[in-house]
Write a protein that holds these residues in place. Structure first.
Motif, PDB file in Angstrom:
ATOM      1  N   UNK A 107      -9.919  -2.283  -4.907  1.00  0.00           N
ATOM      2  CA  UNK A 107     -10.111  -3.665  -5.360  1.00  0.00           C
ATOM      3  C   UNK A 107      -8.983  -4.601  -4.929  1.00  0.00           C
ATOM      4  N   UNK A 108      -7.795  -4.051  -4.632  1.00  0.00           N
ATOM      5  CA  UNK A 108      -6.666  -4.899  -4.226  1.00  0.00           C
ATOM      6  C   UNK A 108      -6.866  -5.507  -2.845  1.00  0.00           C
ATOM      7  N   UNK A 109      -7.740  -4.933  -2.039  1.00  0.00           N
ATOM      8  CA  UNK A 109      -8.053  -5.483  -0.742  1.00  0.00           C
ATOM      9  C   UNK A 109      -7.300  -4.841   0.416  1.00  0.00           C
ATOM     10  N   UNK A 110      -7.743  -5.212   1.623  1.00  0.00           N
ATOM     11  CA  UNK A 110      -7.214  -4.619   2.850  1.00  0.00           C
ATOM     12  C   UNK A 110      -5.740  -4.941   3.064  1.00  0.00           C
ATOM     13  N   UNK A 111      -5.328  -6.178   2.825  1.00  0.00           N
ATOM     14  CA  UNK A 111      -3.922  -6.547   3.042  1.00  0.00           C
ATOM     15  C   UNK A 111      -2.997  -5.699   2.178  1.00  0.00           C
ATOM     16  N   UNK A 112      -3.379  -5.484   0.925  1.00  0.00           N
ATOM     17  CA  UNK A 112      -2.573  -4.663   0.016  1.00  0.00           C
ATOM     18  C   UNK A 112      -2.512  -3.218   0.506  1.00  0.00           C
ATOM     19  N   UNK A 113      -3.654  -2.679   0.934  1.00  0.00           N
ATOM     20  CA  UNK A 113      -3.692  -1.305   1.433  1.00  0.00           C
ATOM     21  C   UNK A 113      -2.794  -1.143   2.655  1.00  0.00           C
ATOM     22  N   UNK A 114      -2.906  -2.052   3.615  1.00  0.00           N
ATOM     23  CA  UNK A 114      -2.108  -1.962   4.842  1.00  0.00           C
ATOM     24  C   UNK A 114      -0.617  -2.047   4.518  1.00  0.00           C
ATOM     25  N   UNK A 115      -0.246  -2.940   3.625  1.00  0.00           N
ATOM     26  CA  UNK A 115       1.164  -3.067   3.238  1.00  0.00           C
ATOM     27  C   UNK A 115       1.654  -1.786   2.563  1.00  0.00           C
ATOM     28  N   UNK A 116       0.833  -1.192   1.700  1.00  0.00           N
ATOM     29  CA  UNK A 116       1.226   0.049   1.014  1.00  0.00           C
ATOM     30  C   UNK A 116       1.391   1.180   2.031  1.00  0.00           C
ATOM     31  N   UNK A 117       0.460   1.291   2.982  1.00  0.00           N
ATOM     32  CA  UNK A 117       0.557   2.336   4.000  1.00  0.00           C
ATOM     33  C   UNK A 117       1.790   2.147   4.876  1.00  0.00           C
ATOM     34  N   UNK A 118       2.118   0.898   5.197  1.00  0.00           N
ATOM     35  CA  UNK A 118       3.341   0.629   5.970  1.00  0.00           C
ATOM     36  C   UNK A 118       4.581   1.028   5.179  1.00  0.00           C
ATOM     37  N   UNK A 119       4.568   0.797   3.883  1.00  0.00           N
ATOM     38  CA  UNK A 119       5.734   1.170   3.068  1.00  0.00           C
ATOM     39  C   UNK A 119       5.929   2.682   3.025  1.00  0.00           C
ATOM     40  N   UNK A 120       4.868   3.441   3.299  1.00  0.00           N
ATOM     41  CA  UNK A 120       4.944   4.902   3.331  1.00  0.00           C
ATOM     42  C   UNK A 120       5.338   5.435   4.708  1.00  0.00           C
ATOM     43  N   UNK A 121       5.359   4.554   5.723  1.00  0.00           N
ATOM     44  CA  UNK A 121       5.765   4.985   7.055  1.00  0.00           C
ATOM     45  C   UNK A 121       4.720   4.784   8.138  1.00  0.00           C
ATOM     46  N   UNK A 122       3.563   4.218   7.805  1.00  0.00           N
ATOM     47  CA  UNK A 122       2.530   3.950   8.811  1.00  0.00           C
ATOM     48  C   UNK A 122       2.899   2.707   9.617  1.00  0.00           C
ATOM     49  N   UNK A 123       2.277   2.574  10.785  1.00  0.00           N
ATOM     50  CA  UNK A 123       2.517   1.444  11.677  1.00  0.00           C
ATOM     51  C   UNK A 123       1.186   0.789  12.040  1.00  0.00           C
ATOM     52  N   UNK A 124       1.154  -0.540  11.985  1.00  0.00           N
ATOM     53  CA  UNK A 124      -0.041  -1.263  12.439  1.00  0.00           C
ATOM     54  C   UNK A 124      -0.090  -1.229  13.964  1.00  0.00           C
ATOM     55  N   UNK A 125      -1.304  -1.046  14.500  1.00  0.00           N
ATOM     56  CA  UNK A 125      -1.495  -1.076  15.951  1.00  0.00           C
ATOM     57  C   UNK A 125      -2.318  -2.299  16.338  1.00  0.00           C
ATOM     58  N   UNK A 126      -3.507  -2.422  15.736  1.00  0.00           N
ATOM     59  CA  UNK A 126      -4.401  -3.509  16.138  1.00  0.00           C
ATOM     60  C   UNK A 126      -5.393  -3.801  15.030  1.00  0.00           C
ATOM     61  N   UNK A 127      -5.642  -5.080  14.811  1.00  0.00           N
ATOM     62  CA  UNK A 127      -6.641  -5.515  13.839  1.00  0.00           C
ATOM     63  C   UNK A 127      -7.987  -5.655  14.546  1.00  0.00           C
ATOM     64  N   UNK A 128      -9.032  -5.193  13.892  1.00  0.00           N
ATOM     65  CA  UNK A 128     -10.390  -5.304  14.426  1.00  0.00           C
ATOM     66  C   UNK A 128     -11.217  -6.046  13.385  1.00  0.00           C
ATOM     67  N   UNK A 129     -11.828  -7.162  13.789  1.00  0.00           N
ATOM     68  CA  UNK A 129     -12.671  -7.938  12.885  1.00  0.00           C
ATOM     69  C   UNK A 129     -14.017  -8.156  13.555  1.00  0.00           C
ATOM     70  N   UNK A 130     -15.001  -7.447  13.085  1.00  0.00           N
ATOM     71  CA  UNK A 130     -16.349  -7.531  13.641  1.00  0.00           C
ATOM     72  C   UNK A 130     -17.283  -8.286  12.693  1.00  0.00           C
ATOM     73  N   UNK A 131     -16.699  -9.179  11.889  1.00  0.00           N
ATOM     74  CA  UNK A 131     -17.503  -9.978  10.965  1.00  0.00           C
ATOM     75  C   UNK A 131     -18.253  -9.100   9.986  1.00  0.00           C
ATOM     76  N   UNK A 132     -19.576  -9.305   9.881  1.00  0.00           N
ATOM     77  CA  UNK A 132     -20.352  -8.526   8.908  1.00  0.00           C
ATOM     78  C   UNK A 132     -20.382  -7.027   9.201  1.00  0.00           C
TER      79      UNK A 132
END
Length: 150
Positions: A107-132
Motif C-alpha cells: 500500500x505504500x507504493x512503488x517509490x517507497x518500495x524502491x527506496x526501501x530496497x535501495x536502503x538494503x543495498x539494491x541499485x536502480x537500473x532503469x524505470x519502465x512505464x508502460x502505462x496501463x
C-alpha cells in the motif's frame, strides 16, 4: 499433488545475499544450527563445513530463506514451502539473468518500495512505464542479479 520446490540462486556470499533477500521480502533466514550440531557430534561433517554469520552457525557456502508462515522442519530449519537457497559458486555472474524475482509494492507504493530496497543495498537500473500495462523499476541486488520492483 503439488510438489515442494525452492529457487536456487548462485552467489559469491550466500549468507550476505540471504540476509538481503530476507529483508527485501520479509522472509525468515533459515537456522540450521541444530542440524549442524547433530552432524558435527556424529562426525558426519567437520568444522571446515561450517561457518558463522550473524552470530549463528551455517553451512559454509549455503544459506536459505523461507516464507515465515510456511511449514518448516524444526531440526534442520529447512522450509517446506516458498523458499530461496543461495549457494556460493566459483564463477562470477557474467550475463543477464534468465530468471528473476519481481517484488510487488504494498500500500505504500512503488517509490517507497524502491527506496526501501535501495536502503538494503539494491541499485536502480532503469524505470519502465508502460502505462496501463505496468510500471516498474529494474534493479540489481547486492551481487548484481537483476530483479524488478513493481
Amino acid at each position: 499433488m503439488a510438489l515442494n520446490w525452492k529457487l536456487v540462486i548462485d552467489s559469491d556470499n550466500a549468507a550476505v545475499l540471504a540476509d538481503f533477500w530476507a529483508a527485501a521480502l520479509d522472509y525468515t533466514v533459515e537456522d540450521p544450527d541444530a542440524l549442524i550440531g547433530e552432524l558435527l557430534a556424529a562426525g558426519h561433517i567437520g568444522e571446515d563445513a561450517v561457518t558463522e554469520h550473524g552470530g549463528r552457525r551455517r553451512f559454509r557456502g549455503y544459506a536459505a530463506i523461507r516464507h515465515p508462515e510456511d511449514p518448516f522442519d524444526e531440526t534442520s530449519g529447512i522450509g517446506r514451502g516458498r523458499r530461496l537457497l543461495f549457494q556460493d559458486v566459483p564463477e562470477s555472474k557474467t550475463v543477464k539473468n534468465r530468471l528473476h524475482i519481481d517484488v510487488h509494492a504494498e500500500s505504500e507504493g512503488l517509490d517507497h518500495l524502491v527506496a526501501r530496497l535501495e536502503s538494503l543495498g539494491a541499485t536502480r537500473v532503469r524505470e519502465v512505464d508502460r502505462g496501463p500495462a505496468g510500471h516498474w523499476w529494474i534493479m540489481l541486488d547486492p551481487e548484481g542479479n537483476e530483479f524488478c520492483a513493481a
